[in-house]
Scaffold this motif. Structure first.
Motif, PDB file in Angstrom:
ATOM      1  N   THR A  42      -3.897   2.112   3.246  1.00 42.81           N
ATOM      2  CA  THR A  42      -4.157   2.407   4.657  1.00 42.81           C
ATOM      3  C   THR A  42      -5.207   1.488   5.279  1.00 42.81           C
ATOM      4  O   THR A  42      -5.161   1.239   6.486  1.00 42.81           O
ATOM      5  CB  THR A  42      -4.629   3.866   4.839  1.00 42.81           C
ATOM      6  OG1 THR A  42      -5.817   4.088   4.076  1.00 42.81           O
ATOM      7  CG2 THR A  42      -3.542   4.842   4.410  1.00 42.81           C
ATOM      8  N   GLN A  43      -6.134   0.976   4.467  1.00 43.22           N
ATOM      9  CA  GLN A  43      -7.243   0.198   5.013  1.00 43.22           C
ATOM     10  C   GLN A  43      -7.141  -1.297   4.730  1.00 43.22           C
ATOM     11  O   GLN A  43      -7.797  -2.084   5.411  1.00 43.22           O
ATOM     12  CB  GLN A  43      -8.565   0.726   4.448  1.00 43.22           C
ATOM     13  CG  GLN A  43      -8.799   2.203   4.688  1.00 43.22           C
ATOM     14  CD  GLN A  43      -8.763   2.575   6.159  1.00 43.22           C
ATOM     15  OE1 GLN A  43      -9.369   1.908   6.990  1.00 43.22           O
ATOM     16  NE2 GLN A  43      -8.043   3.641   6.494  1.00 43.22           N
ATOM     17  N   VAL A  44      -6.374  -1.695   3.732  1.00 48.04           N
ATOM     18  CA  VAL A  44      -6.208  -3.118   3.416  1.00 48.04           C
ATOM     19  C   VAL A  44      -4.938  -3.601   4.099  1.00 48.04           C
ATOM     20  O   VAL A  44      -3.819  -3.207   3.726  1.00 48.04           O
ATOM     21  CB  VAL A  44      -6.137  -3.352   1.895  1.00 48.04           C
ATOM     22  CG1 VAL A  44      -5.949  -4.830   1.588  1.00 48.04           C
ATOM     23  CG2 VAL A  44      -7.402  -2.827   1.222  1.00 48.04           C
ATOM     24  N   HIS A  45      -5.098  -4.456   5.098  1.00 49.71           N
ATOM     25  CA  HIS A  45      -3.956  -4.833   5.943  1.00 49.71           C
ATOM     26  C   HIS A  45      -2.841  -5.497   5.140  1.00 49.71           C
ATOM     27  O   HIS A  45      -1.661  -5.222   5.380  1.00 49.71           O
ATOM     28  CB  HIS A  45      -4.430  -5.786   7.045  1.00 49.71           C
ATOM     29  CG  HIS A  45      -3.313  -6.259   7.927  1.00 49.71           C
ATOM     30  ND1 HIS A  45      -2.696  -5.437   8.852  1.00 49.71           N
ATOM     31  CD2 HIS A  45      -2.680  -7.462   8.002  1.00 49.71           C
ATOM     32  CE1 HIS A  45      -1.742  -6.112   9.484  1.00 49.71           C
ATOM     33  NE2 HIS A  45      -1.706  -7.343   8.988  1.00 49.71           N
ATOM     34  N   ALA A  46      -3.188  -6.360   4.196  1.00 45.24           N
ATOM     35  CA  ALA A  46      -2.156  -7.065   3.432  1.00 45.24           C
ATOM     36  C   ALA A  46      -1.285  -6.097   2.640  1.00 45.24           C
ATOM     37  O   ALA A  46      -0.095  -6.346   2.432  1.00 45.24           O
ATOM     38  CB  ALA A  46      -2.815  -8.070   2.488  1.00 45.24           C
ATOM     39  N   VAL A  47      -1.870  -4.989   2.192  1.00 44.74           N
ATOM     40  CA  VAL A  47      -1.108  -3.986   1.449  1.00 44.74           C
ATOM     41  C   VAL A  47      -0.360  -3.065   2.404  1.00 44.74           C
ATOM     42  O   VAL A  47       0.811  -2.744   2.211  1.00 44.74           O
ATOM     43  CB  VAL A  47      -2.049  -3.164   0.548  1.00 44.74           C
ATOM     44  CG1 VAL A  47      -1.277  -2.096  -0.217  1.00 44.74           C
ATOM     45  CG2 VAL A  47      -2.784  -4.078  -0.431  1.00 44.74           C
ATOM     46  N   ARG A  48      -1.018  -2.654   3.455  1.00 42.00           N
ATOM     47  CA  ARG A  48      -0.429  -1.718   4.417  1.00 42.00           C
ATOM     48  C   ARG A  48       0.772  -2.321   5.144  1.00 42.00           C
ATOM     49  O   ARG A  48       1.691  -1.602   5.548  1.00 42.00           O
ATOM     50  CB  ARG A  48      -1.498  -1.307   5.433  1.00 42.00           C
ATOM     51  CG  ARG A  48      -1.007  -0.343   6.519  1.00 42.00           C
ATOM     52  CD  ARG A  48      -2.094  -0.121   7.562  1.00 42.00           C
ATOM     53  NE  ARG A  48      -1.609   0.692   8.657  1.00 42.00           N
ATOM     54  CZ  ARG A  48      -1.714   2.014   8.699  1.00 42.00           C
ATOM     55  NH1 ARG A  48      -2.309   2.655   7.710  1.00 42.00           N
ATOM     56  NH2 ARG A  48      -1.250   2.686   9.737  1.00 42.00           N
ATOM     57  N   ALA A  49       0.772  -3.646   5.304  1.00 42.37           N
ATOM     58  CA  ALA A  49       1.798  -4.302   6.117  1.00 42.37           C
ATOM     59  C   ALA A  49       3.214  -3.974   5.660  1.00 42.37           C
ATOM     60  O   ALA A  49       4.132  -3.877   6.484  1.00 42.37           O
ATOM     61  CB  ALA A  49       1.576  -5.814   6.110  1.00 42.37           C
TER      62      ALA A  49
END
Length: 339
Positions: A42-49
């Motif tokens: 939810t907070q790490v954009h590269a993972v959430r994307a």
């Protein structure tokens, strides 16, 4: 010899104790793994994307559980310090610590269910990337640990000797915790324990728990909305107010419901009207985050079409729905408990 099945303690060597310990450790491990997983997705954009559950209604679930699960684990861990292997354990303390761990596990299970539902519905399929299969695969061990925790809790319940509901609450353990954490021979600790034990502090908390929960929930809502604003930029006063209100209402409902299940502070006897008002307020507060998650469906049912960009209209509709829900709940509870 006293009978374990009739007294108020679990004696050393009782068969429920090792199973209860296993259930607590499993729940704690699952909660820790979930917190890391939820933060990254939810907070790490590269993972959430590439996450299938990055949008509502799925994202609403983790927005709250990411906050509540570690908080409950921390509270339960502090209280569990009073549970010593070599001493008899009060049944009410064991049951309340276990229920706290069970609530954490159920919150994790609810979030995983939402994540699996997002995968099954192929939510945001156009955003999936090479990392999406790894995200989905990471749900498997979390689901396994959560299922194991639920099974252990079920086994523990079967081994526990009856129930100790109605006896004791979390506030009863404040003085023993102060003595343990500060040292029984500490002058400051002794004075603090005496002050708490012989003043009306605990009685005040019990009698004003709902008001204190509302104040804490508002503070949490402001904290979360401010954090979002600092990370994503100032969203405008209307959106800031909506975010604060929704999270504060969800937090308030969660705390009050948990108090009923976990007995943070045993409430004193109250009138029928005040009881109905408390339940209605809790239900109305809970309706706000639920309406946030289901806003598109609600708008379609009301014939408003897809107007997710109309923040003002959404705020009015959801607030009206919460007030209506609270009013209906008050009527049902007040009439249902009428003597």
């Amino acid at each position: 010899m006293r009978d374990d099945m009739t007294n108020d303690h679990l004696e050393v060597g009782h068969p429920a104790r090792p199973v209860a310990a296993a259930a607590l450790w499993t729940s704690a491990a699952g909660a820790a793994a979930f917190t890391v997983f939820a933060y990254l997705t939810t907070q790490v954009h590269a993972v959430r994307a590439g996450s299938p559950w990055q949008d509502d209604p799925f994202d609403t679930v983790v927005t709250f559980t990411l906050f509540f699960v570690p908080l409950l684990v921390a509270l339960g861990a502090v209280r569990a310090l009073l549970c010593r292997r070599d001493r008899p354990l009060p049944r009410y303390r064991v049951e309340q610590v276990l229920r706290t761990a069970l609530v954490c596990t159920l919150l994790v299970a609810a979030t995983l269910a939402a994540d699996w539902a997002a995968v099954a519905a192929r939510a945001d399929r156009e955003l999936w990337n090479n990392g999406t299969p790894w995200l989905v695969a990471s749900l498997l061990p979390l689901t396994g640990v959560t299922a194991a925790g639920l099974l252990l809790h079920r086994r523990t319940v079967r081994l526990l000797p009856g129930t100790a509901r109605g006896r004791g609450d979390w506030l009863d353990d404040v003085v023993p915790l102060v003595n343990m954490l500060t040292g029984r021979h500490s002058r400051v600790g002794r004075k603090l324990a005496v002050l708490i034990g012989h003043s009306n502090v605990l009685g005040f908390v019990r009698s004003r728990f709902t008001a204190l929960a509302a104040a804490a929930a508002l503070a949490a809502g402001l904290l979360v909305a401010t954090g979002l604003a600092s990370g994503e930029g100032w969203p405008g006063m209307l959106l800031f107010s909506v975010e604060t209100t929704v999270f504060a209402c969800g937090t308030f409902a969660f705390v009050v419901i948990c108090n009923g299940a976990l007995r943070f502070a045993a409430p004193p006897p109250t009138s029928r009207v005040r009881r109905a008002a408390r339940i209605a307020t809790t239900t109305g507060a809970l309706a706000l985050p639920i309406s946030l998650a289901l806003r598109d469906t609600i708008w379609q049912l009301l014939g408003l079409g897809n107007q997710t960009d109309s923040l003002g209209q959404w705020a009015v509709v959801t607030l009206a729905g919460a007030l209506l829900t609270g009013a209906l709940t008050f009527s049902v509870v007040a009439l249902g408990t009428k003597e």
